[in-house]
Motif scaffolding. Structure first.
Motif, PDB file in Angstrom:
ATOM      1  N   PRO A 147       2.799  13.780  -9.715  1.00  0.00           N
ATOM      2  CA  PRO A 147       2.233  12.624 -10.439  1.00  0.00           C
ATOM      3  C   PRO A 147       3.027  11.329 -10.289  1.00  0.00           C
ATOM      4  CG  PRO A 147       1.996  14.596 -11.763  1.00  0.00           C
ATOM      5  CD  PRO A 147       2.823  14.989 -10.577  1.00  0.00           C
ATOM      6  N   PRO A 148       4.368  11.340 -10.399  1.00  0.00           N
ATOM      7  CA  PRO A 148       5.085  10.072 -10.213  1.00  0.00           C
ATOM      8  C   PRO A 148       4.916   9.492  -8.809  1.00  0.00           C
ATOM      9  CG  PRO A 148       6.490  11.672 -11.320  1.00  0.00           C
ATOM     10  CD  PRO A 148       5.292  12.422 -10.823  1.00  0.00           C
ATOM     11  N   VAL A 149       5.034  10.333  -7.795  1.00  0.00           N
ATOM     12  CA  VAL A 149       4.898   9.845  -6.420  1.00  0.00           C
ATOM     13  C   VAL A 149       3.479   9.335  -6.169  1.00  0.00           C
ATOM     14  CG1 VAL A 149       5.045  10.461  -3.973  1.00  0.00           C
ATOM     15  CG2 VAL A 149       6.735  11.357  -5.578  1.00  0.00           C
ATOM     16  N   ALA A 150       2.495  10.025  -6.731  1.00  0.00           N
ATOM     17  CA  ALA A 150       1.104   9.582  -6.573  1.00  0.00           C
ATOM     18  C   ALA A 150       0.909   8.181  -7.138  1.00  0.00           C
ATOM     19  CB  ALA A 150       0.164  10.571  -7.265  1.00  0.00           C
ATOM     20  N   SER A 151       1.576   7.877  -8.241  1.00  0.00           N
ATOM     21  CA  SER A 151       1.427   6.536  -8.835  1.00  0.00           C
ATOM     22  C   SER A 151       1.927   5.458  -7.881  1.00  0.00           C
ATOM     23  CB  SER A 151       2.187   6.463 -10.161  1.00  0.00           C
ATOM     24  OG  SER A 151       3.597   6.396  -9.975  1.00  0.00           O
ATOM     25  N   ARG A 152       2.922   5.769  -7.111  1.00  0.00           N
ATOM     26  CA  ARG A 152       3.458   4.828  -6.114  1.00  0.00           C
ATOM     27  C   ARG A 152       2.454   4.621  -4.986  1.00  0.00           C
ATOM     28  NH1 ARG A 152       6.966   5.395  -1.435  1.00  0.00           N
ATOM     29  NH2 ARG A 152       8.396   3.620  -1.267  1.00  0.00           N
ATOM     30  N   ILE A 153       1.787   5.694  -4.595  1.00  0.00           N
ATOM     31  CA  ILE A 153       0.826   5.605  -3.497  1.00  0.00           C
ATOM     32  C   ILE A 153      -0.396   4.791  -3.904  1.00  0.00           C
ATOM     33  CG2 ILE A 153      -0.657   6.959  -1.945  1.00  0.00           C
ATOM     34  CD1 ILE A 153       1.408   9.226  -2.192  1.00  0.00           C
ATOM     35  N   TYR A 154      -0.737   4.783  -5.169  1.00  0.00           N
ATOM     36  CA  TYR A 154      -1.856   3.953  -5.623  1.00  0.00           C
ATOM     37  C   TYR A 154      -1.469   2.480  -5.722  1.00  0.00           C
ATOM     38  CZ  TYR A 154      -4.778   7.975  -6.763  1.00  0.00           C
ATOM     39  OH  TYR A 154      -5.541   9.102  -6.665  1.00  0.00           O
ATOM     40  N   ALA A 155      -0.278   2.215  -6.238  1.00  0.00           N
ATOM     41  CA  ALA A 155       0.055   0.843  -6.605  1.00  0.00           C
ATOM     42  C   ALA A 155       0.230  -0.099  -5.410  1.00  0.00           C
ATOM     43  CB  ALA A 155       1.322   0.845  -7.458  1.00  0.00           C
ATOM     44  N   TYR A 156       1.027   0.299  -4.434  1.00  0.00           N
ATOM     45  CA  TYR A 156       1.344  -0.632  -3.346  1.00  0.00           C
ATOM     46  C   TYR A 156       0.131  -1.038  -2.505  1.00  0.00           C
ATOM     47  CZ  TYR A 156       6.354  -0.272  -4.293  1.00  0.00           C
ATOM     48  OH  TYR A 156       7.595  -0.347  -4.883  1.00  0.00           O
ATOM     49  N   PRO A 157      -0.761  -0.121  -2.123  1.00  0.00           N
ATOM     50  CA  PRO A 157      -1.946  -0.558  -1.378  1.00  0.00           C
ATOM     51  C   PRO A 157      -2.835  -1.505  -2.181  1.00  0.00           C
ATOM     52  CG  PRO A 157      -1.605   1.796  -1.112  1.00  0.00           C
ATOM     53  CD  PRO A 157      -0.676   1.352  -2.187  1.00  0.00           C
ATOM     54  N   ASN A 158      -2.962  -1.254  -3.487  1.00  0.00           N
ATOM     55  CA  ASN A 158      -3.756  -2.153  -4.318  1.00  0.00           C
ATOM     56  C   ASN A 158      -3.162  -3.551  -4.350  1.00  0.00           C
ATOM     57  OD1 ASN A 158      -5.650  -0.192  -5.042  1.00  0.00           O
ATOM     58  ND2 ASN A 158      -4.510   0.456  -6.839  1.00  0.00           N
ATOM     59  N   ILE A 159      -1.837  -3.613  -4.456  1.00  0.00           N
ATOM     60  CA  ILE A 159      -1.172  -4.921  -4.473  1.00  0.00           C
ATOM     61  C   ILE A 159      -1.371  -5.644  -3.144  1.00  0.00           C
ATOM     62  CG2 ILE A 159       1.083  -6.061  -4.567  1.00  0.00           C
ATOM     63  CD1 ILE A 159       1.903  -3.923  -6.637  1.00  0.00           C
ATOM     64  N   ALA A 160      -1.311  -4.909  -2.034  1.00  0.00           N
ATOM     65  CA  ALA A 160      -1.539  -5.527  -0.720  1.00  0.00           C
ATOM     66  C   ALA A 160      -2.917  -6.184  -0.664  1.00  0.00           C
ATOM     67  CB  ALA A 160      -1.408  -4.473   0.377  1.00  0.00           C
ATOM     68  N   ALA A 161      -3.932  -5.465  -1.125  1.00  0.00           N
ATOM     69  CA  ALA A 161      -5.292  -6.016  -1.139  1.00  0.00           C
ATOM     70  C   ALA A 161      -5.386  -7.198  -2.087  1.00  0.00           C
ATOM     71  CB  ALA A 161      -6.290  -4.929  -1.539  1.00  0.00           C
ATOM     72  N   TYR A 162      -4.767  -7.075  -3.255  1.00  0.00           N
ATOM     73  CA  TYR A 162      -4.841  -8.133  -4.266  1.00  0.00           C
ATOM     74  C   TYR A 162      -4.211  -9.429  -3.760  1.00  0.00           C
ATOM     75  CZ  TYR A 162      -4.157 -10.832  -8.480  1.00  0.00           C
ATOM     76  OH  TYR A 162      -4.172 -11.857  -9.401  1.00  0.00           O
ATOM     77  N   GLU A 163      -3.067  -9.329  -3.104  1.00  0.00           N
ATOM     78  CA  GLU A 163      -2.391 -10.541  -2.634  1.00  0.00           C
ATOM     79  C   GLU A 163      -3.252 -11.316  -1.642  1.00  0.00           C
ATOM     80  OE1 GLU A 163       0.614 -12.148  -3.492  1.00  0.00           O
ATOM     81  OE2 GLU A 163       0.146 -10.866  -5.207  1.00  0.00           O
ATOM     82  N   ILE A 164      -4.075 -10.624  -0.879  1.00  0.00           N
ATOM     83  CA  ILE A 164      -4.951 -11.319   0.076  1.00  0.00           C
ATOM     84  C   ILE A 164      -6.102 -12.011  -0.649  1.00  0.00           C
ATOM     85  CG2 ILE A 164      -6.593 -10.971   1.975  1.00  0.00           C
ATOM     86  CD1 ILE A 164      -4.682  -8.889   3.109  1.00  0.00           C
ATOM     87  N   ILE A 165      -6.723 -11.345  -1.596  1.00  0.00           N
ATOM     88  CA  ILE A 165      -7.846 -12.011  -2.289  1.00  0.00           C
ATOM     89  C   ILE A 165      -7.336 -13.177  -3.138  1.00  0.00           C
ATOM     90  CG2 ILE A 165      -9.264  -9.924  -2.253  1.00  0.00           C
ATOM     91  CD1 ILE A 165      -8.475 -10.571  -5.599  1.00  0.00           C
ATOM     92  N   ALA A 166      -6.088 -13.088  -3.617  1.00  0.00           N
ATOM     93  CA  ALA A 166      -5.525 -14.180  -4.413  1.00  0.00           C
ATOM     94  C   ALA A 166      -5.256 -15.422  -3.567  1.00  0.00           C
ATOM     95  CB  ALA A 166      -4.234 -13.718  -5.090  1.00  0.00           C
TER      96      ALA A 166
END
Length: 451
Positions: free
Chosen positions: A59-78
């Motif tokens: 579960p902790p490692v999975a949370s890392r795998i979700y967060a960074y890709p989402n941030i990558a996408a978010y920074e582009i739309i921002a």
């Protein structure tokens, strides 16, 4: 001999045919734009979840795998949508993300590409992600090669930037740190539990760089009731409560609502099954994955567009990531023994919990902390009384459950751990409050929208 009027009409028809033919040929030669929707993003995120289940991430490692890709996408739309603000200067360690040089860039496409690229770098089964990615790349290049290449170039630049950033979060260093050392001299300390008797997972997770927390101990909870097997002690009363709840609902069997709740929120990515001399795992999603599924449900119900969907996924995954750091900091500090061990040793040697006990210390409940954080953040995005049907567990044979709000779902998720026989009451109630504090901090620290 043709009449003049007939000749004129014939000429007009011929001219019209030529014009239509020319327009048709022109349209065939002109490439269509690539349309990227919220559904495309959700499908890609779902594909990552499927691969994560296959790869069995904790579960902790999975949370890392979700967060960074989402941030990558978010920074582009921002970069393109003034309604959203960059995370640079708001989360720990993120330097300015390279901006696109071409204003005609398809930002949604670039964001999706960056999400997939970062996801691929964080999972084990890269080949599975590559197959999915290649199928999309082929389709997009056939629609509009030039537009695709521009978006891909920028998506790769941003994904490389995010990869450099996450390399500094101390995750790699924790991979080579010592295993957790079990204290067998102190009866209050955690012991590995059956059937696999696995080592304690991620004992160094508190050392991972958080996104918004000042430190892993920022929301250090009050200690659990002092360990005691005296019948009138608070600790023993909580232990006995777990046993008595389990005995009652087990007798009710299929009619038990508490068992249904426990199973629905199990979210154990590795359940050991023993048959004869064989031991194997049944695979499920993690607690964080369940809440990302709820995020998807909320986005679909509100018809959120691509950018708002990325925003919701990003903000929620940041809260889940920091919740695990906060929770794991306490788990290996208090290092409390699980109900299963004590009940077997002191009350009923044949007792088994409804759920399989996860391989790490008891206090506080991880699902409770994560649920409190995720529900608080989702409430800030979609509102307090957001009712929804949760079908996240359908792929695992569990029915849909209905909730009146995100907070109601979080409260049920927390209680599910006591119904399942894997946590005492203090762990779920105090854990839920701890998660709410983490969620409130994410809301307070991050200004992501222009509102």
């Amino acid at each position: 001999m043709m009449q003049p009027k007939f000749i004129a009409l014939k000429n007009k028809i011929s001219l019209l045919v030529l014009v239509i033919s020319a327009l048709f040929l022109h349209s065939c030669g002109e490439k269509q734009p690539i349309i990227i929707t919220a559904n495309d993003f959700q499908q890609a995120a779902d594909e990552v979840s499927k691969i994560m289940v296959h790869d069995i991430f904790s579960p902790p490692v999975a949370s890392r795998i979700y967060a960074y890709p989402n941030i990558a996408a978010y920074e582009i739309i921002a970069q393109q949508d003034s309604n959203y603000r960059s995370l640079v200067g708001q989360v720990n360690g993120l330097s300015p993300v390279p901006k696109a040089q071409d204003t005609s860039l398809n930002y949604s496409l670039a964001a999706l590409i960056a999400h997939m690229e970062v996801s691929k770098s964080l999972i084990f089964s890269e080949d599975r992600m590559q197959v999915y990615q290649d199928s999309l790349y082929k389709k997009w290049s056939e629609i509009n090669q030039q537009e695709f290449e521009k978006a891909k170039d920028h998506g790769l630049v941003v994904s490389d930037h995010i990869k450099t950033w996450y390399d500094g979060d101390f995750y790699k260093q924790t991979r080579t740190m010592p295993k957790f050392s079990v204290n067998t001299d102190d009866p209050s300390r955690w012991q590995p539990t059956p059937p696999a008797y696995m080592d304690g997972i991620e004992p160094h997770w508190k050392k991972i760089r958080p996104f918004v927390l000042d430190s892993s101990a920022q929301f250090k909870p009050t200690p659990p009731p002092p360990y005691s097997l005296e019948k009138d002690s608070d600790f023993y009363k909580e232990l006995l409560e777990v046993y008595e709840i389990s005995e009652r609902i087990t007798k009710e069997g299929d009619q038990s609502e508490e068992i249904a709740i426990a199973q629905f929120w199990d979210c154990n990515p590795y359940v050991s099954v023993t048959r004869g001399h064989l031991m194997f795992a049944t695979k499920k999603i993690t607690p964080g994955a369940h809440w990302m599924g709820i995020t998807k449900i909320a986005c679909k119900k509100t018809n959120a567009d691509f950018n708002k969907t990325v925003y919701a996924y990003t903000k929620t995954s940041i809260g889940i990531f920091d919740a695990f750091i906060s929770c794991w900091d306490e788990k290996y500090r208090s290092n409390l023994i699980r109900p299963e061990t004590l009940i077997n040793n002191n009350i009923d040697e044949n007792w088994e919990p409804i759920l399989q006990t996860p391989p790490f210390p008891e206090y506080v409940s991880g699902h409770s902390v994560v649920s409190g954080s995720a529900a608080t953040i989702l409430t800030s995005i979609f509102g307090k009384n957001f009712g929804f049907l949760d079908d996240t567990e359908l792929p695992y044979g569990l029915p849909v459950r209905s909730f009146k709000s995100f907070n109601a779902a979080a409260q049920e998720a927390a209680l599910s751990r006591m119904y399942g026989g894997i946590h005492y009451r203090a762990a779920v109630e105090i854990g839920l409050d701890q998660g709410i504090e983490v969620g409130d901090l994410v809301i307070e620290r991050l200004t992501l929208t222009a509102e």
